[in-house]
Design a protein around this motif. Structure first.
Motif, short mmCIF file in Angstrom:
data_model
loop_
_atom_site.label_atom_id
_atom_site.label_comp_id
_atom_site.label_asym_id
_atom_site.label_seq_id
_atom_site.Cartn_x
_atom_site.Cartn_y
_atom_site.Cartn_z
N UNK B 256 26.65 39.52 43.70
CA UNK B 256 27.23 38.39 42.96
C UNK B 256 26.65 38.34 41.55
N UNK B 259 27.91 40.97 39.31
CA UNK B 259 29.31 40.86 38.92
C UNK B 259 29.51 40.02 37.66
N UNK B 260 28.71 38.98 37.52
CA UNK B 260 28.88 38.10 36.37
C UNK B 260 28.74 38.84 35.03
N UNK B 263 31.62 41.32 34.50
CA UNK B 263 32.90 40.72 34.09
C UNK B 263 32.89 40.44 32.58
N UNK B 264 31.73 39.97 32.10
CA UNK B 264 31.64 39.68 30.67
C UNK B 264 31.84 40.95 29.85
N UNK B 266 33.36 43.71 30.87
CA UNK B 266 34.73 44.15 31.09
C UNK B 266 35.71 43.39 30.20
N UNK B 267 35.53 42.08 30.17
CA UNK B 267 36.45 41.23 29.40
C UNK B 267 36.32 41.50 27.90
N UNK B 268 35.07 41.69 27.45
CA UNK B 268 34.87 41.93 26.02
C UNK B 268 35.52 43.24 25.59
N UNK B 271 39.20 43.00 25.60
CA UNK B 271 39.66 42.25 24.43
C UNK B 271 39.70 43.15 23.19
N UNK B 274 42.70 45.28 23.17
CA UNK B 274 43.99 44.66 22.83
C UNK B 274 44.23 44.73 21.32
N UNK B 276 43.40 42.72 19.25
CA UNK B 276 43.56 41.39 18.66
C UNK B 276 42.41 41.07 17.72
N UNK B 277 41.15 41.44 18.12
CA UNK B 277 40.06 41.14 17.20
C UNK B 277 40.12 41.98 15.94
N UNK B 306 29.83 44.46 48.64
CA UNK B 306 29.96 43.08 49.08
C UNK B 306 30.77 43.03 50.37
N UNK B 310 29.38 41.92 54.05
CA UNK B 310 29.99 40.78 54.74
C UNK B 310 30.56 41.20 56.09
#
Lengths: 128, 472
Positions: B256, B259-260, B263-264, B266-268, B271, B274, B276-277, B306, B310
């Motif tokens: 967990x 992953x946080x 994700x940051x 991955x998203x950056x 972005x 794209x 866009x920046x 995970x 589980x």
């Protein structure tokens, strides 16, 4: 610019909200980022946004508690829940508080955008 | 000299008579004919009435020599002499015979007492061994319970008494679960695994702690193969279970937490891509692509980790629905067609008509198909063939995913469902998997009450098969 749609982003991780906010802004939305449930509630009290993205997993006040309090202030504002994990059990608890969708952080921003647009469309129809 | 005239005929007669009588009398102890000549004394030994024998002997001789001797007197004298002779001979032989019998008897007796002595020694030895065995059983740390065919306790060592919180005295002759209060036995004998291990969860009334006991049982058979009871070895695995739980929690928490930030990142990167920046130079875009691809690999690994943690800790609840296996398989195959196309691999479907629906978690079954079809594409060379076949019987649905790839070496067949197994045959340029796809698939199929296995030979392709039980 009164037509701009106001999005409130509530998530404790600025490293996530910054790119997300940037992306939404680039799509023409007016985005406000806050990093705790309390701040989010304060923002809603100040002025109700058009739509809220709300992270479930936050320290101090978690997403569910935040959602409960937001609903006391405003019962109609569309809320899209943000979750890092695809765990249905998590979202079941919030479904009682009317949510418009769940956005998993692992998914593309495009998916979040579609959710947002769909929620707004439904909301507008209900308003009319 | 004259007086000895009768000697010759007499000797002839005597020898006849002796032979005759010896035959009759000697066999006394054995033959019934001699019974009237003997009377048992108080100790039960046969006693011969000698006078009676003498008289009869004389009578017989007297009769027999009638033809040879005309004078009554001579006849009488002769009979007397012969009978004396015979008598002596007889005595001698009886004596000899008795002696032999006594010897035999004594031999027999001494042999018997020797046997008895050996038996006693053996008995003592067995007794010592029994005590030793009992001592061993008593001192082993694991609990040991022996029950008879009716399930009644016949033996229980102190460790078992301690584990079950009851004494042998209480349990002796009673069924093992008698007296265990219902709330005490939270789960008795969850399904035994392939090795016959069961887990019993007990909450003890004294200290309110939960105990988890693993019981390994074996049927006791006698020489004729009949079941006479069962022996169970009980071991306290509470600590081990606690460690397992901590491990699973640790993995869950770590993944967990991993992953946080992922994700940051991955998203950056997403972005930036794209544009866009701002615009990107071709080289910048190329490296960001590499970063993005590897981030998604890392995410997959974390998701798989995970999942397996589980699944292994039983934290996953299946969302069972009536599903059509062919729809799920079709969906997965369609999603893989582009990838397969890049390797010119054709995926063929061979679905039996009118397949019954099955109770299953569609998301999880899709995950299994994804793993199996994905593996097949990964390992099949360009222009290869993959066949996905679905068929049904009365009791189950069978899915098989067959490829004409390199196959699996024999020594690896047993390992492939283990965690982090990576085939040695994987080409270095191929996409590396997480090594968790198959163990996850196995856990999922097990959770559905089905079975999954592989049939493969080197250079003969590979066939993965799984069956799901149909509801009756």
């Amino acid at each position: 610019m009164t037509d701009e749609i106001k999005v409130l982003l509530i998530d404790d991780d600025p490293d996530f909200t910054q790119p997300m906010a940037f992306w939404l802004k680039s799509k023409g939305y007016l985005v406000t980022e806050v990093h705790s449930g309390e701040e989010g509630i304060a923002k809603v009290k100040e002025s109700v946004p058009d739509i809220i993205f709300l992270d479930l997993n936050m320290p101090v006040m978690d997403g569910i508690e935040t959602l409960k309090r937001i609903r006391k202030i405003n019962g109609n504002v569309p809320v899209i829940v943000i979750s890092a994990y695809v765990e249905k059990a998590n979202t079941r608890d919030v479904e009682d508080y009317k949510i418009s969708g769940v956005f998993y952080k692992g998914e593309d921003f495009q998916k979040g955008l579609s959710l947002l647009e769909a929620a707004l469309r439904t909301h507008r129809k209900l308003k009319k | 000299m004259l007086e000895l005239w009768w000697i010759l005929p007499a000797v002839a007669v005597a020898s006849i008579v002796v032979a005759l009588l010896v035959k009759v009398v000697i066999s006394v102890p054995k033959a019934r004919a001699g019974i009237d000549l003997q009377q048992p004394d108080l100790e039960g030994e046969p006693v011969i009435d000698e006078k009676k024998v003498d008289d009869r002997l004389q009578e017989v001789v007297f009769e027999e020599i009638g033809g040879f001797v005309d004078s009554n007197y001579k006849r009488k004298e002769m009979a007397k002499a012969v009978s004396n002779l015979v008598d002596r001979e007889l005595d001698e032989r009886i004596k000899l015979h008795t002696e032999r019998l006594r010897e035999e008897y004594e031999n027999e007796i001494s042999q018997k007492s020797l046997n008895e002595e050996i038996a006693l020694k053996k008995y003592n030895k067995v007794l010592v061994e029994k005590k030793n065995t009992e001592a061993v059983i008593k001192s082993i740390a694991d609990g040991l319970v022996v029950v008879d065919a009716e399930g009644k306790v016949i033996m229980m060592n102190p460790a078992a008494e301690k584990l079950l919180g009851s004494s042998k005295k209480e349990k002796s002759g009673k069924p093992i679960n008698e007296g265990l209060k219902e709330e005490q036995m939270l789960t008795l004998a969850k399904k035994a695994d392939e090795k016959g291990h069961r887990e019993i969860e007990l909450s003890s009334s004294q200290n309110e702690t939960k105990k988890i006991i693993r019981s390994s049982s074996a049927v006791i058979e006698n020489e004729n193969g009949e079941t006479v009871g069962m022996v169970s070895v009980l071991s306290d695995i509470t600590k081990q279970k606690e460690l397992d739980r901590l491990k699973a929690n640790f993995i869950t928490n770590v993944t967990h937490e991993l992953r946080t930030p992922l994700i940051a990142i991955d998203k950056s990167i997403a972005l930036l891509l794209t544009k866009d920046p701002g615009p990107l130079l071709p080289a910048q875009e190329q490296f960001l692509d590499i970063a993005k691809r590897n981030i998604s690999r890392l995410s997959n690994l974390i998701n798989d980790l995970l999942d397996i943690s589980k699944l292994e800790s039983g934290k996953i609840d299946l969302q069972l629905k009536e599903v059509s296996l062919s729809d799920l398989a079709d969906e997965v195959i369609k999603s893989f067609e582009t990838w397969a196309g890049t390797k010119s691999i054709i995926i063929r479907r061979e679905f039996a008509k009118s397949l019954p629906k099955v109770q299953a978690d569609p998301e999880r079954i899709i995950q299994v198909f994804n793993n199996l079809v994905g593996n097949a594409i990964k390992f099949t060379p360009n222009q290869g063939r993959i066949l996905v076949r679905l068929e049904s019987s009365d009791s189950e649905l069978t899915a098989s995913i067959e490829d004409n790839g390199p196959g699996i070496p024999k020594e690896d067949i047993d390992k492939i469902f283990g965690k982090f197994y990576q085939s040695s045959l994987l080409h270095p340029t191929d996409t590396v998997g997480t090594g968790l796809g198959l163990p996850i698939s196995k856990e999922i199929i097990d959770l559905h009450g089905g079975r999954i296995w592989v049939e493969s030979e080197l250079n003969q392709g590979t066939k993965f098969k799984f069956v799901l039980p149909l509801k009756k």
